[in-house]
Design an enzyme around this catalytic site. Structure first.
Site, PDB file in Angstrom:
ATOM      1  N   PRO A 183       0.834  -1.200   0.000  1.00 26.84           N
ATOM      2  CA  PRO A 183       0.000   0.000   0.000  1.00 26.84           C
ATOM      3  C   PRO A 183       0.870   1.252   0.000  1.00 26.84           C
ATOM      4  CG  PRO A 183      -0.056  -1.093   2.139  1.00 26.84           C
ATOM      5  CD  PRO A 183       0.622  -2.028   1.199  1.00 26.84           C
ATOM      6  N   GLU A 184       0.437   2.252  -0.750  1.00 27.59           N
ATOM      7  CA  GLU A 184       1.166   3.511  -0.840  1.00 27.59           C
ATOM      8  C   GLU A 184       0.353   4.591  -0.122  1.00 27.59           C
ATOM      9  OE1 GLU A 184       2.650   4.213  -4.839  1.00 27.59           O
ATOM     10  OE2 GLU A 184       2.623   2.065  -5.280  1.00 27.59           O
ATOM     11  N   LYS A 219       3.873   6.393   4.086  1.00 26.77           N
ATOM     12  CA  LYS A 219       3.188   5.112   4.292  1.00 26.77           C
ATOM     13  C   LYS A 219       3.149   4.725   5.768  1.00 26.77           C
ATOM     14  CE  LYS A 219       5.427   3.657  -0.017  1.00 26.77           C
ATOM     15  NZ  LYS A 219       6.291   2.635  -0.633  1.00 26.77           N
ATOM     16  N   HIS A 228      -6.900 -14.654   9.449  1.00 27.37           N
ATOM     17  CA  HIS A 228      -5.540 -14.200   9.753  1.00 27.37           C
ATOM     18  C   HIS A 228      -5.532 -13.074  10.788  1.00 27.37           C
ATOM     19  CE1 HIS A 228      -4.065 -16.715   6.510  1.00 27.37           C
ATOM     20  NE2 HIS A 228      -4.985 -16.208   5.713  1.00 27.37           N
ATOM     21  N   ARG A 263       0.252 -12.290   5.336  1.00 28.29           N
ATOM     22  CA  ARG A 263       1.654 -12.625   5.027  1.00 28.29           C
ATOM     23  C   ARG A 263       2.610 -12.289   6.162  1.00 28.29           C
ATOM     24  NH1 ARG A 263       0.734  -9.839  -0.852  1.00 28.29           N
ATOM     25  NH2 ARG A 263      -0.507 -11.513  -1.763  1.00 28.29           N
ATOM     26  N   ARG A 276      11.113  -5.297  -9.485  1.00 31.87           N
ATOM     27  CA  ARG A 276       9.713  -5.087  -9.829  1.00 31.87           C
ATOM     28  C   ARG A 276       9.623  -4.768 -11.313  1.00 31.87           C
ATOM     29  NH1 ARG A 276       8.770  -0.878  -4.963  1.00 31.87           N
ATOM     30  NH2 ARG A 276      10.966  -0.514  -5.445  1.00 31.87           N
TER      31      ARG A 276
END
Length: 306
Positions: free
Chosen positions: A2-3, A61, A98, A121, A292
Site C-alpha cells: 500500500p502507498e 506510508k 488471519h 503474510r 519489480r
C-alpha cells in the site's frame, strides 16, 4: 505494498471510528505481529490497556496513533506491510482467518466495538514507539497538530501531500543525488509515500523517464513531476486507493477503484493514451526495475541518451 493513498484511506477510517476512544483490552493472537515491540507481547497488551487514542496520524506510508494515558509520550505504530489490514468490527463478528491483534474499544454510539489487525503474510506489525520532536518544528503528519513523530518514523521525509513540503526542497534533494529519477522518488528519505504504482503514473503524467539522472534534472521538470505526484495521489485518494486484490481494503473492508484510471502501470502492450489522443501510435512497455516492473511509453517518455 500500500502507498500513500491506501494508507490515508485507512487513517481517515480510523480517525472516524477510533479517535477519542479508550482501549479497554488488547489480545495478541500471534506474537509475530508485535515482534517490533521490544518488551514483548505481554507488555504490549498491558501498556495499551486503558489508553485513549488522541489522534490518528500518517506520514508517507507510516501510520500511527497518538495515545493519552502513558507515562512516556508514545505512539502505537501500525505497519501494514504487504497484506496488513486494520478493520472495524462488532465484537460478535466471526474472527478473520488471519486475525493477529484485537483491540476492544470503549462504547460509542453506532460504532463497532473492536479494532482488528489482520495480516495474511505477516510482513506488517504493530508496536509502540517513543514520540520525539520533529526536526522542523511542524506537525508530525496528516491528522496531527503536535510537532512530534514516532522515533521509528523520524527518518521519513515529508510526503507528497504534506502542505509543509515545497517543490524547491524536492529540486534541491534530487539535484544533490546521482541516481535514476524513479529510484530517487521511491526513496522515502527524499519524498515519502510514493511506491512503484504511483511513481510510474506520475512519471508518465509528467512525460519524464524514470531512467533520467537526477543530477541533470531541471527546475521546470521537477515542477512538472511534483504537480503530477500531487495530482495522481489526490485522484487515487478520491477513488479510495488502488486495489489489485482483496488484501487492500479500508477499515470497513471495501476496496479502492483507482486501478480503473491507471494510464501506465499494468498496461504493457496497450496503446499509450496520450500518444493516441495526439494521433501517434505507441505501446506501453514493461521493463524490470529493482526486482519489480516499470511501465512507460517509449514515445512520450524518451529515455536519456547514453
Amino acid at each position: 505494498m500500500p502507498e500513500l493513498p491506501e494508507v490515508e484511506v485507512v487513517r481517515r477510517g480510523l480517525d472516524k471510528w477510533v479517535r477519542n476512544r479508550r482501549i479497554d483490552a488488547v489480545e495478541v493472537l500471534d506474537p509475530r505481529s508485535t515482534r517490533r515491540h521490544v518488551d514483548g507481547p505481554d507488555d504490549f497488551q498491558q501498556t495499551l490497556t486503558g489508553c485513549t487514542v488522541a489522534s490518528v496520524v500518517r506520514r508517507g506510508k507510516f501510520l500511527w496513533m497518538e495515545l493519552d494515558g502513558l507515562a512516556r509520550p508514545s505512539a502505537l505504530v501500525a505497519h501494514l506491510g504487504m497484506s496488513g489490514q486494520l478493520l472495524i468490527e462488532e465484537s460478535d463478528a466471526p474472527d478473520e482467518k488471519h486475525l493477529k491483534v484485537r483491540f476492544s474499544l470503549s462504547g460509542q454510539a453506532d460504532s463497532p466495538a473492536e479494532l482488528r489487525f489482520v495480516d495474511q503474510r505477516i510482513f506488517g506489525g504493530m508496536f509502540l514507539s517513543t514520540l520525539i520532536p520533529t526536526s522542523d518544528g511542524n506537525a508530525g503528519g496528516s491528522g496531527s497538530v503536535s510537532a512530534f513523530i514516532p522515533q521509528a518514523a523520524a527518518h521519513i521525509a515529508r510526503d507528497v501531500l504534506d502542505p509543509v513540503r515545497n517543490v524547491e526542497e524536492l529540486y534541491v534533494s534530487l539535484r544533490g543525488k546521482t541516481t535514476k529519477l524513479k529510484r530517487a522518488i521511491l526513496d522515502q528519505a527524499i519524498i515519502s509515500g510514493v511506491g512503484n504504482i504511483y511513481a510510474d503514473e506520475a512519471l508518465w503524467q509528467a512525460g519524464l523517464s524514470g531512467l533520467r539522472n537526477t543530477a541533470t534534472i531541471r527546475r521546470n521538470e521537477v515542477s512538472r513531476l511534483n504537480d503530477a505526484l500531487i495530482d495522481v495521489m489526490t485522484r487515487a485518494l478520491a477513488a479510495g486507493g488502488t486495489s489489485f486484490d482483496s488484501l487492500y481494503v479500508n477499515v470497513n473492508g471495501a476496496s479502492g477503484y483507482f486501478a480503473r484510471s491507471l494510464n501506465a502501470y499494468g498496461r504493457e502492450g496497450r496503446p499509450c493514451l496520450r500518444c493516441q489522443d495526439n494521433g501517434r501510435e505507441s505501446l506501453i512497455r514493461r521493463d524490470p526495475f529493482m526486482g519489480r516492473s516499470s511501465y512507460t511509453c517509449p514515445e512520450c517518455q524518451p529515455r536519456p541518451r547514453r
